[in-house]
Design an enzyme around this catalytic site. Structure first.
Site, PDB file in Angstrom:
ATOM      1  N   GLU A  11      -9.021 -63.976  46.272  1.00  0.00           N
ATOM      2  CA  GLU A  11      -8.424 -63.108  45.257  1.00  0.00           C
ATOM      3  C   GLU A  11      -7.423 -63.842  44.372  1.00  0.00           C
ATOM      4  O   GLU A  11      -7.267 -63.504  43.197  1.00  0.00           O
ATOM      5  CB  GLU A  11      -7.752 -61.899  45.913  1.00  0.00           C
ATOM      6  CG  GLU A  11      -8.733 -60.884  46.482  1.00  0.00           C
ATOM      7  CD  GLU A  11      -9.127 -61.170  47.917  1.00  0.00           C
ATOM      8  OE1 GLU A  11      -8.806 -62.264  48.421  1.00  0.00           O
ATOM      9  OE2 GLU A  11      -9.763 -60.296  48.549  1.00  0.00           O
ATOM     10  N   PHE A  38      -5.164 -48.548  57.482  1.00  0.00           N
ATOM     11  CA  PHE A  38      -5.880 -49.825  57.462  1.00  0.00           C
ATOM     12  C   PHE A  38      -5.890 -50.392  56.037  1.00  0.00           C
ATOM     13  O   PHE A  38      -6.255 -49.704  55.092  1.00  0.00           O
ATOM     14  CB  PHE A  38      -7.314 -49.636  57.972  1.00  0.00           C
ATOM     15  CG  PHE A  38      -8.137 -50.889  57.901  1.00  0.00           C
ATOM     16  CD1 PHE A  38      -7.821 -51.982  58.710  1.00  0.00           C
ATOM     17  CD2 PHE A  38      -9.208 -50.985  57.025  1.00  0.00           C
ATOM     18  CE1 PHE A  38      -8.577 -53.147  58.631  1.00  0.00           C
ATOM     19  CE2 PHE A  38      -9.965 -52.147  56.959  1.00  0.00           C
ATOM     20  CZ  PHE A  38      -9.649 -53.228  57.765  1.00  0.00           C
ATOM     21  N   GLN A  39      -5.490 -51.642  55.901  1.00  0.00           N
ATOM     22  CA  GLN A  39      -5.401 -52.351  54.622  1.00  0.00           C
ATOM     23  C   GLN A  39      -4.505 -51.631  53.610  1.00  0.00           C
ATOM     24  O   GLN A  39      -4.742 -51.680  52.405  1.00  0.00           O
ATOM     25  CB  GLN A  39      -6.799 -52.619  54.041  1.00  0.00           C
ATOM     26  CG  GLN A  39      -7.599 -53.583  54.923  1.00  0.00           C
ATOM     27  CD  GLN A  39      -8.817 -54.181  54.242  1.00  0.00           C
ATOM     28  OE1 GLN A  39      -9.442 -53.535  53.417  1.00  0.00           O
ATOM     29  NE2 GLN A  39      -9.155 -55.410  54.605  1.00  0.00           N
ATOM     30  N   LYS A  42      -8.427 -44.820  46.701  1.00  0.00           N
ATOM     31  CA  LYS A  42      -9.878 -44.680  46.830  1.00  0.00           C
ATOM     32  C   LYS A  42     -10.345 -43.261  46.513  1.00  0.00           C
ATOM     33  O   LYS A  42     -11.411 -43.062  45.905  1.00  0.00           O
ATOM     34  CB  LYS A  42     -10.311 -45.069  48.246  1.00  0.00           C
ATOM     35  CG  LYS A  42     -11.818 -45.210  48.390  1.00  0.00           C
ATOM     36  CD  LYS A  42     -12.202 -45.810  49.734  1.00  0.00           C
ATOM     37  CE  LYS A  42     -13.717 -46.013  49.802  1.00  0.00           C
ATOM     38  NZ  LYS A  42     -14.130 -46.573  51.095  1.00  0.00           N
ATOM     39  N   MET A  62       4.209 -85.969  43.751  1.00  0.00           N
ATOM     40  CA  MET A  62       5.473 -85.662  43.095  1.00  0.00           C
ATOM     41  C   MET A  62       6.604 -85.522  44.114  1.00  0.00           C
ATOM     42  O   MET A  62       7.713 -86.000  43.897  1.00  0.00           O
ATOM     43  CB  MET A  62       5.345 -84.383  42.253  1.00  0.00           C
ATOM     44  CG  MET A  62       6.549 -84.115  41.374  1.00  0.00           C
ATOM     45  SD  MET A  62       6.853 -85.457  40.201  1.00  0.00           S
ATOM     46  CE  MET A  62       6.078 -84.815  38.730  1.00  0.00           C
TER      47      MET A  62
END
Lengths: 565, 165
Positions: free
Chosen positions: A50, A112-113, A162, A475
């Site tokens: 993502e 959940f999630q 949802k 770096m």
């Protein structure tokens, strides 16, 4: 027309003229994905992480100026996206992020999630929304695109539960945005502009200090025009590379921590600093109280909070940079402008005395060399992205940029792993053209989003990744050498994958080269075959990014090229 | 460029700011988040819906030097749901305090002092009384100090509301 919330999302994106979205499905966003399956308005590119979805949308936005779109699911999908969102926020890149959320009935129950997505994205978005009612959905998406792309651009996040995407409602897409609380100042104040122009007429050593805002407001060519008409020298920040064009006789380089001697001395000696969409970042100014300490400041920015945030603006102008610069050009004839030739000549002398350079060798590739080489071969046909680290600074220093939006880099946030997904976003934007997208990266950075090679090969996006491999986090190693008595804590990357095989495993072209001849052959082959590729270049291990202004020093206290003075 | 610190007077000032915001969820956290993320102070914050409108008014009391106050006002203006930010110069301020005392105290004394601060006894039960006072912020601080000798059981302040004269 009545339809589901999910269908509304698709129709809204279509109304906004979206041609590609970068995304990754998951439980809470599945209703939207079901509609993506059925539609043929836009292409969906399935990234493999993502974070890469959002950065690819950024690469698309940075290279085209259009608004990029990313779609992710709730919970871990969304938290993965946050680094990309923060990256876009720091560099003011217009993107819209749509995320799924658990159903409204579950919100607040640690379902959940579930994660408080708008709570997490609030500090790193221009604005964000949680959609509570289906009737708000079209308006919110319309507003999101409007907010992302107007005023000071930035990422806008829309979180959709949802059950809202499943509900049926009336789809009425607003034809215009009506937000009484959002009115960015586009038009400069005429009095302020007049005072600024008078200051320019009276200056002896004026300097254009060009920032990323010049690219965001699409006024690179107007700024070149302004510089030419006034015969004023210009320097660029990292974010503004390409605005002036490196061949421009009035251009004196990038300024800042790894800036050119002529650019930093110009800032040190100027008596009128004209800031065009720049924000006085600490990597640019060095010691702030000594930055341009002899100068009055004209500060032009669309964001009033940028003005007088870090330095005094003697002549502040709030407004769209493009409109302001156009007005300045028109106003020139009303003023008797001094002749600045002596000032320009002085800077030319500085540039000749201390040009950007490195000590080239034939037995070992110096990391700067492939960058110059690609510049010579591709010229303005190239779109260049980078990751973050030494290779990023070398690219900013040594690639011959010729036009705005040719250069894509993570400036404000400094996101390692940025280069490859950003490059694939740009490659999608310029698919089917003769542009060649090259990502200069390091052996540290590339492993942070290496999985996107799969996305490149699946969608035939011919990004050429040039891995400048010095077996170090270069770096950090450079700072350890210079400021930590050479204690190389956890920066030695001797343990490495076989990059060539890794590329081939992702169905990309893979090369490992250690001579200039091998590099030329590999690069030519990759360009000709038009396939995604990874060229691992074994480079000199201990090369440093120079010149350098050590942290906390002023710009005229530069460490120049070592051993060559 | 002149020295930034000498350009702005670095003396710390107390500033009352009122902010008119869209009355929508999340807006309070946006305001508070702005202050916490940028390290600004909130000394007091009150919020209530405005009459017959989709807006709420927040009254914020903050402290900082002129440069900080300028940035706070600009940053507040930048938030999307913010309609208007007023940097008040000459305001009437009111702060309310509720104090609970044991019923065993000298109630006449408490009543007299409360009246001196535009206050009154609001409630009496068999074991405690509640006194309220509404006045300027510094007078309320003074009131609380004076009342300490009665050993208050509980003190609740409202935060400041303000209106330009």
């Amino acid at each position: 027309m009545r339809m589901s919330g999910a269908k509304m999302v698709i129709e809204s994106l279509h109304k906004e003229g979206v041609e590609v979205v970068f995304g990754y499905p998951g439980g809470a966003i599945m209703n939207v994905y079901d509609e993506i399956y059925k539609q043929n308005y836009f292409e969906h590119i399935l990234n493999r992480h993502e974070q890469a979805c959002v950065i690819a949308a950024e690469g698309y936005a940075r290279s085209t100026g259009k608004t990029g779109v990313a779609i992710v699911t709730s919970g871990p999908g969304f938290t993965n996206a946050i680094t990309g969102i923060a990256d876009a926020y720091m560099d003011s890149i217009p993107i819209v992020i749509i995320s799924g959320q658990v159903p409204t009935t579950i919100i607040g129950t640690d379902g959940f999630q579930e994660i408080d997505a708008v709570g997490i994205s609030r500090p790193c978005t221009k604005h964000n929304y949680l959609v509570n009612k289906i009737e708000d959905l079209p308006r919110i998406i319309k507003e999101a695109f409007h907010l992302a792309s107007t005023g000071r651009p930035g990422p806008v996040h829309v979180d959709i539960p949802k059950d809202i995407t499943a509900q049926i409602g009336d789809f009425i897409y607003p034809s215009e945005v009506n937000m009484p609380t959002y009115k960015p100042t586009m038009n400069y104040n005429k009095k302020q502009l007049k005072r600024a122009m008078e200051a320019i007429s009276n200056a002896k050593k004026p300097l254009l200090y060009v920032g990323g805002g010049a690219i965001l407001s699409n006024c690179g060519y107007e700024i070149r025009d302004l510089a030419k008409k006034l015969n004023i020298p210009a320097v660029e920040t990292l974010m503004a590379r390409g605005v002036m064009g490196d061949e421009n006789p009035l251009f004196f380089g990038m300024l800042g921590m790894h800036g050119e001697y002529s650019a930093n001395m110009a800032a040190h000696e100027t008596d009128l600093l004209i800031s065009l969409g720049a924000r006085f970042d600490d990597r640019v100014t060095g010691r702030l109280d000594e930055f341009a300490s002899k100068a009055k400041v004209i500060h032009i920015d669309i964001d009033p909070t940028s003005i007088a945030k870090l330095v005094v603006a003697d002549y502040p102008i709030v407004g769209d940079l493009r409109l302001t610069v156009q007005a300045m050009i028109e106003d020139i004839e009303n003023h008797e402008i001094n002749d600045f030739s002596n000032w320009v000549e002085l800077l030319k002398e500085y540039r000749e005395k201390e040009p950007l350079r490195y000590i080239d060798t034939d037995d070992l590739i110096k990391p700067q060399w492939p960058i110059e080489r690609v510049g010579k071969i591709l010229g303005d046909n190239a779109i260049i992205s980078t990751d973050v680290g030494q290779h990023q600074m070398w690219t900013a220093q040594f690639f011959p940029f010729s036009h705005p939006r040719q250069w894509i880099t993570s400036g404000g946030l400094g996101t390692m792993g940025f280069g490859l997904p950003a490059a694939l976003g740009a490659a999608r934007a310029f698919k089917g053209t003769n542009k060649v997208v090259v990502n200069f990266t390091g052996d540290g950075s590339i492993l942070m989003n290496i999985q996107e090679l799969m996305t490149c090969s699946e969608y035939e996006l011919p990004v050429i990744n040039i891995v400048l491999n010095n077996n170090y986090l270069g770096m950090v190693r450079q700072w350890q050498t210079m400021f930590y008595e050479n204690r190389l804590a956890e920066t030695d990357l001797t343990a490495q994958p076989k990059f060539k095989m890794l590329a081939e495993a992702f169905n990309c072209l893979g090369y490992t080269v250690s001579t200039k001849k091998e590099f030329d052959e590999a690069f030519k082959d990759a360009v000709e075959k038009r396939k995604p590729a990874m060229i691992e270049v074994i480079v000199a291990r201990n090369e440093e990014v120079l010149p350098m202004v050590p942290n906390g020093h002023s710009l005229n206290e530069m460490t120049l090229l070592k051993g060559d003075k | 460029m002149s020295n930034f610190n000498s350009y702005y007077n670095s003396e710390t000032i107390r500033q009352v700011i009122s902010v008119v915001v869209l009355n929508e969820h999340n807006v309070l956290s946006r305001i508070v988040g702005l202050f916490s993320a940028r390290g600004y102070n909130i000394d007091s914050l009150t919020v209530a819906p405005m009459e017959d409108s989709p807006y709420s008014r927040m009254t914020i009391v903050t402290t900082g030097d002129k440069r900080v106050i300028d940035q706070i006002v600009k940053q507040l203006n930048k938030l999307i749901p913010v309609l208007k930010v007023n940097e008040h110069k000459n305001v009437i301020e009111k702060d309310t305090v509720l104090m609970k005392f044991s019923i065993d105290n000298n109630l006449a004394d408490i009543d007299v002092i409360a009246r001196a601060y535009h206050g009154a006894i609001q409630n009496v039960t068999h074991d405690s009384i509640i006194v309220s006072a509404t006045d300027s912020s510094d007078r309320i601080i003074n009131f609380i100090k004076v009342m300490e000798k009665f050993n208050p059981l509980e003190v609740v302040r409202s935060g400041i509301v303000a209106m330009e004269r």
